[in-house]
Write a protein that holds these residues in place. Structure first.
Motif, PDB file in Angstrom:
ATOM      1  N   ASP A   5      47.256  41.774  27.276  1.00  0.00           N
ATOM      2  CA  ASP A   5      47.423  40.804  28.262  1.00  0.00           C
ATOM      3  C   ASP A   5      46.627  40.389  29.700  1.00  0.00           C
ATOM      4  O   ASP A   5      45.993  38.842  29.778  1.00  0.00           O
ATOM      5  N   LEU A   6      45.669  41.567  30.006  1.00  0.00           N
ATOM      6  CA  LEU A   6      45.044  41.186  31.067  1.00  0.00           C
ATOM      7  C   LEU A   6      43.495  40.793  30.711  1.00  0.00           C
ATOM      8  O   LEU A   6      42.840  40.443  31.281  1.00  0.00           O
ATOM      9  N   LEU A   7      43.256  41.061  29.239  1.00  0.00           N
ATOM     10  CA  LEU A   7      42.187  41.186  28.905  1.00  0.00           C
ATOM     11  C   LEU A   7      41.274  39.824  29.125  1.00  0.00           C
ATOM     12  O   LEU A   7      40.415  39.657  29.850  1.00  0.00           O
ATOM     13  N   ASN A   8      42.129  38.360  28.741  1.00  0.00           N
ATOM     14  CA  ASN A   8      41.416  37.135  28.768  1.00  0.00           C
ATOM     15  C   ASN A   8      40.986  37.026  30.332  1.00  0.00           C
ATOM     16  O   ASN A   8      40.147  36.438  30.801  1.00  0.00           O
ATOM     17  N   VAL A   9      42.198  37.314  31.348  1.00  0.00           N
ATOM     18  CA  VAL A   9      42.466  37.533  32.326  1.00  0.00           C
ATOM     19  C   VAL A   9      40.892  37.681  33.374  1.00  0.00           C
ATOM     20  O   VAL A   9      40.312  36.953  33.852  1.00  0.00           O
ATOM     21  N   LEU A  10      40.880  39.628  32.791  1.00  0.00           N
ATOM     22  CA  LEU A  10      39.727  39.851  33.576  1.00  0.00           C
ATOM     23  C   LEU A  10      38.318  39.228  32.108  1.00  0.00           C
ATOM     24  O   LEU A  10      37.147  39.634  33.381  1.00  0.00           O
ATOM     25  N   GLU A  11      38.674  39.005  31.614  1.00  0.00           N
ATOM     26  CA  GLU A  11      36.807  38.133  31.091  1.00  0.00           C
ATOM     27  C   GLU A  11      36.522  37.165  30.881  1.00  0.00           C
ATOM     28  O   GLU A  11      35.361  37.067  31.851  1.00  0.00           O
ATOM     29  N   GLU A  12      37.100  36.522  31.970  1.00  0.00           N
ATOM     30  CA  GLU A  12      37.420  34.830  32.768  1.00  0.00           C
ATOM     31  C   GLU A  12      37.219  34.799  33.522  1.00  0.00           C
ATOM     32  O   GLU A  12      36.274  33.686  33.894  1.00  0.00           O
ATOM     33  N   GLY A  13      37.974  35.344  34.323  1.00  0.00           N
ATOM     34  CA  GLY A  13      38.018  35.181  35.487  1.00  0.00           C
ATOM     35  C   GLY A  13      38.648  34.306  36.287  1.00  0.00           C
ATOM     36  O   GLY A  13      38.873  33.469  37.423  1.00  0.00           O
ATOM     37  N   GLU A  14      39.695  33.962  36.160  1.00  0.00           N
ATOM     38  CA  GLU A  14      40.223  32.383  36.188  1.00  0.00           C
ATOM     39  C   GLU A  14      41.872  32.714  35.500  1.00  0.00           C
ATOM     40  O   GLU A  14      41.777  32.955  34.272  1.00  0.00           O
ATOM     41  N   PHE A  15      42.900  31.292  35.705  1.00  0.00           N
ATOM     42  CA  PHE A  15      43.435  31.187  35.152  1.00  0.00           C
ATOM     43  C   PHE A  15      44.606  30.101  35.587  1.00  0.00           C
ATOM     44  O   PHE A  15      44.037  29.354  36.479  1.00  0.00           O
ATOM     45  N   ALA A  25      33.351  35.360  43.234  1.00  0.00           N
ATOM     46  CA  ALA A  25      32.946  36.312  43.282  1.00  0.00           C
ATOM     47  C   ALA A  25      33.943  37.816  42.500  1.00  0.00           C
ATOM     48  O   ALA A  25      34.872  37.990  42.824  1.00  0.00           O
ATOM     49  N   PHE A  26      33.471  37.937  41.504  1.00  0.00           N
ATOM     50  CA  PHE A  26      34.467  38.881  40.528  1.00  0.00           C
ATOM     51  C   PHE A  26      34.988  39.605  41.692  1.00  0.00           C
ATOM     52  O   PHE A  26      34.501  40.369  42.031  1.00  0.00           O
ATOM     53  N   PRO A  27      36.094  40.722  41.368  1.00  0.00           N
ATOM     54  CA  PRO A  27      36.568  40.796  42.173  1.00  0.00           C
ATOM     55  C   PRO A  27      36.161  42.789  41.632  1.00  0.00           C
ATOM     56  O   PRO A  27      35.745  42.706  40.555  1.00  0.00           O
ATOM     57  N   PHE A  28      35.979  43.814  42.700  1.00  0.00           N
ATOM     58  CA  PHE A  28      35.927  44.958  42.462  1.00  0.00           C
ATOM     59  C   PHE A  28      37.284  45.954  42.169  1.00  0.00           C
ATOM     60  O   PHE A  28      38.087  45.911  42.403  1.00  0.00           O
TER      61      PHE A  28
END
Length: 343
Positions: free
Chosen positions: A193-203, A241-244
């Motif tokens: 479930d995390l894949l799309n959010v971590l890839e796109e950086g948005e929701f 800025a994508f989070p660490f």
């Protein structure tokens, strides 16, 4: 050296007494007391920085990562990819996130502790529909019946609070640090479930997307994980800025290949004597590290064949130093029990 019974607070005698007043201050990592004055690294004001980040500040100042560890951390920073950190309990996985935040001045670490019931929604945001319904009913039955459609649309944001992941994805010039702790405790679906959010950086937040055209400038005010009011435009949160992102795992399960492909993987090995001594010194001071040197050596010897956690070592050194019981080694062995022993 104290007699074995002198350090005991609870004596099992059945007689009430005021022995609790003799209890020394708690270990730094178990100090839950509020400090009153606001802490700039703890915008939420709940005292968690004193208990968690406060201790980690000292660790960060003394923490000296190895060459491979440094390279993988910087690779994640350069590539804007999550860092998956695996290792045994107490290896310093969570400390790594606090160390990076401290050195780079990235503020309070946003922490999402994972349990078996955790879902993606928990990390993104929470919409309190029940509270909103109650407020609408109160307004409808109140004497001042001025609450109509405009209020119902513009007030929706008041019932939304972003979670740690949602807050980390808010647009900002500097990345936030997000610790997704013990991902291996999740159910089977969360890593995917995390894949799309971590890839796109948005929701998106559907409750706001539906009414975006009725909001002033398409913006709604919501609360973030720090407790601050922030504006969300068009019902969507999109990072600048994508989070660490630090994902930790004790290695209790394997993760799907799509997640592994999107992460930088760092395996933390067993800490050596110097690193353990630094860990003890950061929490308990130089004197405790010196007096507990034999316990550190014994801990390392046992850890070659047993699963142990550095938290156990800290507990043993603190208690044997504070209470100074005669049976010091015996008490330390009681506190440092192998985690992989047969049940």
């Amino acid at each position: 050296m104290s007699e074995p019974s002198e350090w005991l607070i609870y004596r099992g005698a059945g007689e009430p007494h005021e022995g609790i007043e003799q209890l020394p201050p708690p270990p730094p990592w178990r100090d839950f007391g509020g400090r009153g004055a606001p802490d700039p690294d703890d915008p939420g004001g709940d005292g968690s920085a004193d208990r968690r980040l406060g201790g980690y500040r000292h660790i960060a100042e003394l923490h000296r990562p190895g060459a491979e560890e440094l390279e993988m951390i910087n690779a994640a920073l350069y590539l804007r990819r999550p860092l998956l950190v695996t290792g045994s309990p107490g290896a310093g996985k969570s400390t790594l996130a606090h160390s990076v935040a401290h050195e780079l001045g990235l503020g309070r670490v946003l922490r999402w502790p994972i349990v078996s019931r955790s879902a993606l929604q928990d990390g993104l945001y929470h919409y309190d529909a029940i509270a909103r319904l109650q407020d609408v009913q109160i307004a409808a039955h109140g004497a001042a019946a001025g609450a109509t459609g405009a209020d119902s649309a513009e007030s929706v944001g008041s019932y939304i609070r972003l979670g740690p992941l949602g807050t980390a994805l808010l647009p900002s010039d500097r990345p936030r640090v997000l610790l997704i702790d013990e991902l291996d405790k999740s159910d089977i679906d969360l890593p995917n479930d995390l894949l799309n959010v971590l890839e796109e950086g948005e929701f998106g937040i559907p409750e706001l997307e539906r009414i975006a055209d009725r909001l002033p400038d398409g913006e709604a005010e919501v609360l973030d994980d720090d407790g601050n009011k922030v504006k969300v435009r068009g019902g969507r949160v999109q990072c600048r800025a994508f989070p660490f992102v630090v994902l930790t795992s004790n290695g209790e399960r394997d993760f799907p290949a799509p997640l592994m492909r999107r992460c930088i993987h760092l395996e933390l090995g067993r800490p050596d004597h110097q690193r353990l001594a630094t860990f003890v010194r950061a929490h308990l001071g130089d004197e405790a590290a010196r007096s507990g040197d034999d316990l550190i050596a014994h801990f390392l010897e046992r850890s070659r064949s047993e699963l142990l956690a550095t938290d156990q070592l800290l507990n043993a050194i603190y208690l044997t130093d504070a209470a100074a019981p005669a049976g010091r080694d015996r008490l330390a062995d009681l506190l440092i029990q192998r985690l992989d022993r047969p049940r």
